[in-house]
Motif scaffolding. Structure first.
Motif, PDB file in Angstrom:
ATOM      1  N   TYR A  40       7.647   0.408  -0.591  1.00  0.00           N
ATOM      2  CA  TYR A  40       6.968   0.760  -1.785  1.00  0.00           C
ATOM      3  C   TYR A  40       7.593   2.774  -1.712  1.00  0.00           C
ATOM      4  CZ  TYR A  40       3.086   4.109  -4.569  1.00  0.00           C
ATOM      5  OH  TYR A  40       2.440   4.352  -5.509  1.00  0.00           O
ATOM      6  N   TRP A  52     -10.800  -4.710   2.082  1.00  0.00           N
ATOM      7  CA  TRP A  52      -9.740  -4.546   1.854  1.00  0.00           C
ATOM      8  C   TRP A  52      -8.000  -6.261   1.732  1.00  0.00           C
ATOM      9  CZ3 TRP A  52      -5.468  -1.713   1.102  1.00  0.00           C
ATOM     10  CH2 TRP A  52      -4.785  -1.724   1.855  1.00  0.00           C
ATOM     11  N   GLY A 112      -8.668  -7.118  -4.115  1.00  0.00           N
ATOM     12  CA  GLY A 112      -7.184  -6.582  -4.664  1.00  0.00           C
ATOM     13  C   GLY A 112      -7.251  -5.199  -4.492  1.00  0.00           C
ATOM     14  N   GLU A 159       9.320   3.096  -5.635  1.00  0.00           N
ATOM     15  CA  GLU A 159       8.911   3.853  -6.501  1.00  0.00           C
ATOM     16  C   GLU A 159      10.149   4.751  -6.499  1.00  0.00           C
ATOM     17  OE1 GLU A 159       6.117   7.048  -4.528  1.00  0.00           O
ATOM     18  OE2 GLU A 159       4.932   7.113  -6.492  1.00  0.00           O
ATOM     19  N   ARG A 180      -4.050  14.386   1.122  1.00  0.00           N
ATOM     20  CA  ARG A 180      -4.330  13.090   0.737  1.00  0.00           C
ATOM     21  C   ARG A 180      -4.936  12.907   2.124  1.00  0.00           C
ATOM     22  NH1 ARG A 180       0.274   9.000   1.621  1.00  0.00           N
ATOM     23  NH2 ARG A 180      -0.617   7.310   1.358  1.00  0.00           N
ATOM     24  N   ASP A 227       1.144  -1.127   0.225  1.00  0.00           N
ATOM     25  CA  ASP A 227      -0.129  -0.190  -0.261  1.00  0.00           C
ATOM     26  C   ASP A 227       0.914   1.020  -0.282  1.00  0.00           C
ATOM     27  OD1 ASP A 227      -0.204   0.706   3.501  1.00  0.00           O
ATOM     28  OD2 ASP A 227       1.107  -0.907   2.466  1.00  0.00           O
ATOM     29  N   THR A 228       0.382   2.208  -0.129  1.00  0.00           N
ATOM     30  CA  THR A 228       1.166   3.343  -0.501  1.00  0.00           C
ATOM     31  C   THR A 228       1.575   3.722   0.643  1.00  0.00           C
ATOM     32  OG1 THR A 228      -0.944   5.015  -1.182  1.00  0.00           O
ATOM     33  CG2 THR A 228      -0.189   4.203  -2.624  1.00  0.00           C
ATOM     34  N   ASN A 229       1.171   3.328   1.575  1.00  0.00           N
ATOM     35  CA  ASN A 229       1.630   4.044   2.915  1.00  0.00           C
ATOM     36  C   ASN A 229       3.494   4.022   3.534  1.00  0.00           C
ATOM     37  OD1 ASN A 229      -0.473   6.083   3.782  1.00  0.00           O
ATOM     38  ND2 ASN A 229      -1.545   3.916   4.477  1.00  0.00           N
ATOM     39  N   ARG A 232       3.943   6.319 -13.338  1.00  0.00           N
ATOM     40  CA  ARG A 232       3.082   5.952 -12.472  1.00  0.00           C
ATOM     41  C   ARG A 232       3.065   4.466 -12.442  1.00  0.00           C
ATOM     42  NH1 ARG A 232       0.085  11.073 -11.296  1.00  0.00           N
ATOM     43  NH2 ARG A 232       1.380  11.638 -10.295  1.00  0.00           N
ATOM     44  N   MET A 233       2.076   3.297 -11.776  1.00  0.00           N
ATOM     45  CA  MET A 233       2.358   1.824 -11.519  1.00  0.00           C
ATOM     46  C   MET A 233       0.863   1.594 -12.392  1.00  0.00           C
ATOM     47  SD  MET A 233       2.859   0.356  -8.218  1.00  0.00           S
ATOM     48  CE  MET A 233       4.717   0.080  -7.017  1.00  0.00           C
ATOM     49  N   THR A 234       0.512   0.713 -12.959  1.00  0.00           N
ATOM     50  CA  THR A 234      -0.168   0.633 -13.276  1.00  0.00           C
ATOM     51  C   THR A 234      -1.902   0.793 -12.780  1.00  0.00           C
ATOM     52  OG1 THR A 234      -2.072  -1.411 -14.734  1.00  0.00           O
ATOM     53  CG2 THR A 234      -0.089  -1.955 -14.004  1.00  0.00           C
ATOM     54  N   ASP A 235      -3.467   1.505 -13.076  1.00  0.00           N
ATOM     55  CA  ASP A 235      -4.140   0.937 -12.348  1.00  0.00           C
ATOM     56  C   ASP A 235      -4.681  -0.574 -11.852  1.00  0.00           C
ATOM     57  OD1 ASP A 235      -5.503   0.294 -14.887  1.00  0.00           O
ATOM     58  OD2 ASP A 235      -6.818   2.055 -15.019  1.00  0.00           O
ATOM     59  N   THR A 251      -3.164  -3.049 -10.792  1.00  0.00           N
ATOM     60  CA  THR A 251      -2.070  -3.129  -9.594  1.00  0.00           C
ATOM     61  C   THR A 251      -2.598  -3.428  -8.225  1.00  0.00           C
ATOM     62  OG1 THR A 251      -0.290  -1.565 -10.538  1.00  0.00           O
ATOM     63  CG2 THR A 251      -0.165  -2.457  -8.549  1.00  0.00           C
ATOM     64  N   GLU A 252      -2.343  -4.104  -8.077  1.00  0.00           N
ATOM     65  CA  GLU A 252      -2.881  -4.633  -6.768  1.00  0.00           C
ATOM     66  C   GLU A 252      -2.478  -4.468  -6.007  1.00  0.00           C
ATOM     67  OE1 GLU A 252      -4.759  -9.293  -6.260  1.00  0.00           O
ATOM     68  OE2 GLU A 252      -4.904  -8.622  -8.374  1.00  0.00           O
ATOM     69  N   TYR A 253      -3.412  -3.800  -4.632  1.00  0.00           N
ATOM     70  CA  TYR A 253      -2.702  -3.969  -2.971  1.00  0.00           C
ATOM     71  C   TYR A 253      -2.805  -3.930  -1.759  1.00  0.00           C
ATOM     72  CZ  TYR A 253      -1.151   0.479  -5.610  1.00  0.00           C
ATOM     73  OH  TYR A 253      -0.794   1.170  -6.922  1.00  0.00           O
ATOM     74  N   VAL A 254      -1.452  -4.498  -1.308  1.00  0.00           N
ATOM     75  CA  VAL A 254      -1.573  -5.591  -0.661  1.00  0.00           C
ATOM     76  C   VAL A 254      -1.262  -4.848   1.110  1.00  0.00           C
ATOM     77  CG1 VAL A 254      -2.282  -7.661  -1.145  1.00  0.00           C
ATOM     78  CG2 VAL A 254      -0.067  -7.245  -0.466  1.00  0.00           C
ATOM     79  N   GLY A 255      -1.283  -4.614   2.309  1.00  0.00           N
ATOM     80  CA  GLY A 255      -1.151  -4.269   3.404  1.00  0.00           C
ATOM     81  C   GLY A 255       0.221  -4.783   4.307  1.00  0.00           C
TER      82      GLY A 255
END
Lengths: 273, 383
Positions: free
Chosen positions: A160, B307, B311, A164, B349, A154-156, A172-175, A177-181
């Motif tokens: 990441y 979440w 995905g 980046e 943000r 995740d972007t936090n 920019r990453m493709t839309d 892209t799956e994000y996980v925590g």
């Protein structure tokens, strides 16, 4: 509602009175990078556990603020995940601040794929194209005819941020892209998904296939000698070399001790040799 | 001695002095006031939540305006320069909720009808608690199941999982439709053929439905799912989570339709299917509608499961109804991006998350209002 994390432990007056002679006292303020944050916080916890008379506060507001806080003198230590820029160094000079750089650890990111994936090596360029979506199928990389499932933190997360900076540059990453925590969640997803690719800290590759980047396998050694491209030093900056024997000098020197190295490893980073 | 006899109490009370009477009135006033305070606290809480979320959401719109937020699909909150297009995230919430409705509404309403009008009493006493137990499972457990069991299963078995799912939803629905249709169709036949006709029509329809399902499952079997955390996974889990709400609220509504109504219908010569379809369900339609709306609210507000299972890719899939693509929902975005979205460093943000929360809140508010209105309108019509 501040999301800044503050760690502050105030020593009890009684405890201080009891062993007043041997007890170290002091106050250290740290500010800066979210990537260096975990190391700083673990160090602070360790050091305050050892010397209850010392009060250390760590806040994570980004590398840029780490530099600013050193230049403006609002912090004793500025944590940064990239070296100070020339403009920042000049600003420090004009304010009479003598910037001292300490590389406390190395941060390396391993690129992982499903164990059954035959692709064993990628270039940074190919990796970037995978994450921008330009390469969408493993057959374009000599693998099976399977769509690439792109997985990211995740972007936090600091990971990441590192990825980046070092791989994506400003693309920019493709839309898709799956994000996980978490690192663990990336492992879980990549381990069970045929076409998946993900990135994790070097300590989290167990059970996954690690891909060579630009022909170099990520190991602590290859990250340290900078032959592995997706790795970077993590810095702590101070105003002048802290005087020998002070709390600040001892605290900052933690990364050279064996306990400090263990802490750095526990946080998923590579200690300096 | 006399004072202990209950019958003497009122008399005793009448003899109270002025002061004691005043004290008693004061006591009751204090009690009422206390209860009023507690009741208003909960409504005040709602009001305060609205105010505080709006307070933090408005700075986003003053910083970035409305156009990007509602029309752009580019969600890059941490890039330089950042982009805050939330359209694809709205879409993600929408499609996942739609999926949950497709799963939970037919299943839930048929289960409710079955519970209230078909199953014998003692079976109902056993089945209902089991369904309601679904509501007691914590959502993170559902999410874990989705991530660790369902997602790999979809990737490995892919199409066959879809086929099984289609059977699970399709077979009961088909049987129900066949039973009803055969009864309705045979109703037009002359009386002496009716019994045989019903079975004949039923068998023919059942064969047709079976063939259709078989063809559908053969088609689904051939599909390969590249990523198991997708809109379908989240929809199925959310549908299951919404099920107990839909079942118990609509079952209550069906029960409330009353025995008299059913008896009257039977007395007029209606069959059980006709009674259920033409009398009981129309009588309970307002309750069923609010059950569906409550189910929708349950699905759209759920965070942990989406979440973990959806995905979190901020995209509108092409084609838009492709449930096998990962999507990102409002709730998951708020939860996932809250961590470091510091209001000191990245103000837009930080505030964009509150803007999303405000949209979610407005939506639930509208849903609540709609369900309230449905109930009120049918009440007026019935009254």
């Amino acid at each position: 509602m501040k999301v800044k994390r503050w760690i502050t432990v105030c020593a009890l007056a009684a405890a201080m009175a009891m062993n007043a002679g041997a007890e170290k006292k002091g106050n250290i303020v740290m500010d800066g990078s979210t990537t260096v944050g975990p190391i700083a916080k673990a160090f602070a916890e360790y050091y305050m556990g050892k010397y209850p008379g010392v009060n250390i506060s760590v806040s994570e507001s980004g590398s840029g603020n780490g530099a600013k806080s050193i230049i403006n003198g609002t912090a004793d230590i500025g944590n940064m995940s990239c070296a100070m820029k020339d403009s920042e160094l000049e600003a420090a000079k004009s304010k009479g601040v003598k910037v001292m750089e300490h590389i406390v650890a190395m941060d390396g990111i391993a690129i992982v794929v499903h164990p059954g994936n035959p692709v064993a090596a990628l270039t940074v360029e190919q990796l970037r194209k995978i994450y921008t979506g330009e390469i969408g199928n493993w057959s374009q990389l000599g693998g099976p005819n399977k769509p690439v499932v792109v997985i990211s933190r995740d972007t936090n997360s600091g990971t990441y941020e590192t990825f980046e900076t070092l791989v994506m540059h400003s693309e920019r990453m493709t839309d898709k892209t799956e994000y996980v925590g978490s690192n663990g969640a990336i492992r879980q997803r990549v381990m069970t998904t045929d076409g998946a690719i993900g990135y994790v800290g070097l300590a989290f590759t167990h059970g996954l296939k690690v891909v060579d980047i630009d022909g170099v396998t990520p190991t602590p050694e290859s990250v340290l000698d900078k032959s592995y491209p997706i790795g970077r030093p993590l810095y702590m900056y101070t105003n002048g070399e802290p005087a020998e024997g002070t709390v600040l000098a001892e605290f900052l020197g933690l990364y050279k001790t064996s306990d400090g190295k263990k802490i750095i490893e526990e946080q998923g980073f590579i200690p300096m040799p | 001695m006399n004072a202990d006899v209950p019958g003497n109490r009122p008399q005793h009370g009448l003899q109270l002095s002025k002061r004691a009477r005043r004290l008693r009135r004061l006591g009751s006033l204090a009690g009422q006031g206390f209860l009023l305070l507690i009741t208003s606290l909960s409504s005040l809480a709602v009001l305060f939540i609205f105010i505080f979320i709006a307070k933090d959401a408005i700075p986003f719109f003053t910083l970035r305006g409305f156009a990007e937020f509602f029309t752009s699909t580019r969600w890059y909150p941490s890039s330089q320069p950042p982009e805050f297009g939330v359209l694809s995230i709205f879409f993600g919430s929408g499609i996942v909720t739609l999926g949950a409705i497709i799963v939970s509404v037919p299943l839930g309403i048929s289960a409710a009808v079955c519970l209230s009008d078909v199953l014998p009493f003692h079976l109902r006493q056993m089945v209902k608690p089991v369904i309601e137990m679904l509501a007691a499972i914590p959502s993170v457990a559902y999410g874990f199941f989705a991530l660790v069991v369902l997602a790999p299963m979809m990737q490995e078995k892919g199409g066959s999982v879809l086929a099984v799912l289609a059977w699970c939803i399709g077979a009961p629905a088909a049987v129900l439709v066949v039973l009803v249709l055969s009864e309705v169709l045979s109703g037009g036949m002359p009386v002496r053929f009716r019994g045989a006709g019903r079975y004949g029509v039923g068998a023919a329809l059942l064969g047709l439905a079976g063939w259709g399902l078989w063809r559908a499952s053969a088609f689904l079997n051939a599909i390969v799912i590249p990523s198991g955390t997708n809109a379908l996974n989240a929809s199925v889990i959310l549908g299951i989570m919404a099920l107990p709400t839909v079942v118990s609220v609509s079952e209550d509504a069906l029960q409330a339709a009353g025995r008299d109504l059913r008896m009257a219908s039977y007395a007029l010569g209606a069959t059980r299917a006709e009674t259920i379809l033409r009398v009981v369900i129309p009588a309970a339609i307002s309750g069923i509608t609010s059950a569906v709306i409550l189910g929708i609210m349950r699905a759209i507000g759920e965070t942990m499961v989406v979440w973990m299972a959806s995905g979190n890719a901020a995209q509108i899939p092409t084609p838009w109804f492709d449930f096998l693509q990962p999507v990102r929902t409002l709730t998951a975005t708020i939860a996932g991006d809250m961590g470091e979205a510091d209001h000191v460093t990245g103000s837009a943000r930080y505030h964009v998350l509150f803007a999303m929360a405000l949209c979610l809140l407005a939506f639930s508010f509208a849903c609540n209002l709609a369900s309230e209105m449905v109930v009120r309108r049918t009440k007026r019509r019935a009254g």
